[in-house]
Design an enzyme around this catalytic site. Structure first.
Site, PDB file in Angstrom:
ATOM      1  N   HIS A   1       0.829  -1.346   0.052  1.00  0.00           N
ATOM      2  CA  HIS A   1      -0.098  -0.078  -0.071  1.00  0.00           C
ATOM      3  C   HIS A   1       1.017   1.232   0.008  1.00  0.00           C
ATOM      4  CE1 HIS A   1      -3.778   1.939   1.661  1.00  0.00           C
ATOM      5  NE2 HIS A   1      -2.877   3.019   1.559  1.00  0.00           N
TER       6      HIS A   1
ATOM      7  N   CYS B   1      -3.835  10.042   4.428  1.00  0.00           N
ATOM      8  CA  CYS B   1      -3.734   9.567   5.755  1.00  0.00           C
ATOM      9  C   CYS B   1      -4.163  10.914   6.863  1.00  0.00           C
ATOM     10  CB  CYS B   1      -2.922   8.843   6.548  1.00  0.00           C
ATOM     11  SG  CYS B   1      -2.991   8.552   8.080  1.00  0.00           S
TER      12      CYS B   1
END
Length: 315
Positions: free
Chosen positions: A220, A253
């Site tokens: 990822h 994020c």
């Protein structure tokens, strides 16, 4: 739409013939957008992604709405979603309460979100690494007992904004402890996008040496420094066959400063299909979906491939 009708396909030795893309746009992508989209739009997004050929679409999250308000409608989304046989729709659950909600709604695949570093564990989970593993243990045990697939994310696997370089030994240790809980898959997160290919290879080799099968490992990558595709290719050469990506390059994020968007699925497809690697995903349909989503969000897609294939298109 084949991405290379005019430019040819040239395979490289040592790469897999097929790669599974775990599409994370609806969860990891949308959770980091300032706009809160209607549940109808989210449902259409997931359905479009499946129509484009995705077989794994991370759909939403049961993290408390106080922390991720963009996904506060998780239950409503799952209730209205038109699912397709053979497609997995993982849902992120933070704890046993989240698992209870997922089970009540018939979810068949979940994900948990761990950290390789203490700094991020405290900021993201308000726990130490040890405490977070203790929290995850009953979640994974109950989920596996109910026949669910359980994906585990290991964030900050390549670098941390507070601790900087993360020792390989620490990442391997936490990964091993996560896998010991009973995970079906481990996704290594380059949460702030600082990885380079040598580090990717070193970590994968260390994990395999510890006894974690390469076919249980996914990657990822974030594209903060433009390294996501290079890192992906390095991982594929080591035998990884599952790659996380986000349609249109959505997301990052919310707990990590300097984290830009995920690897764009369209950019990944351009590379994989040019190498002759099958993904089952139609690039043309996915580009149309990302242009449509950019319009919903009121901004253009950051994906270079979307931009290249849709000149003049704007949000």
């Amino acid at each position: 739409m084949s991405p290379h009708p005019d430019y040819g396909v040239t395979p490289l030795e040592g790469l897999p013939s097929r790669v599974t893309i775990c599409e994370v746009g609806p969860r990891d992508g949308l959770q980091n957008e300032s706009a809160v989209l209607p549940v109808e739009v989210k449902a259409e997004f997931v359905e479009r992604l499946v129509d484009a050929g995705h077989t794994v679409v991370e759909t939403t999250s049961f993290v408390h709405p106080k922390w991720v308000p963009q996904l506060a409608d998780a239950a409503q989304l799952l209730e209205r979603l038109a699912t397709v046989d053979g497609v997995r729709y993982p849902v992120l659950v933070p704890n046993e309460r989240g698992l209870d909600r997922a089970l009540a709604l018939g979810v068949r695949d979940i994900a948990i979100f761990g950290s390789a570093t203490e700094s991020f564990a405290r900021r993201n989970l308000n726990r130490t690494v040890d405490e977070s593993l203790e929290m995850f243990a009953p979640v994974v045990d109950r989920a596996r007992g109910a026949g669910l697939g359980v994906r585990g994310y290991l964030s900050m696997a390549f670098g941390d904004p507070w601790e900087r370089e993360v020792p390989l030994a620490r990442v391997v240790d936490v990964a091993d402890r996560l896998m010991a809980l009973g995970l079906t898959e481990l996704s290594l997160g380059d949460t702030i996008g600082v990885a380079t290919p040598g580090r990717v290879v070193a970590l994968l080799d260390a994990l395999v040496d510890r006894g974690i099968p390469i076919n249980r490992i996914a990657v990822h990558f974030h594209d903060t420094y433009g390294q996501a595709l290079a890192n992906t290719l390095a991982a594929l050469r080591r035998g990884v066959t599952t790659v996380d990506a986000s349609a249109g390059g959505l997301g990052g994020c919310p707990y990590a400063e300097s984290a830009t968007g995920n690897l764009a699925t369209e950019d990944l497809l351009w590379q994989l299909h040019g190498l002759g690697i099958d993904t089952g995903v139609d690039l043309g349909k996915l580009v149309e979906t990302s242009v449509w989503m950019a319009q919903q969000l009121g901004r253009p897609s950051p994906s270079r491939t979307v931009t290249a294939l849709t000149p003049g298109a704007s949000a």
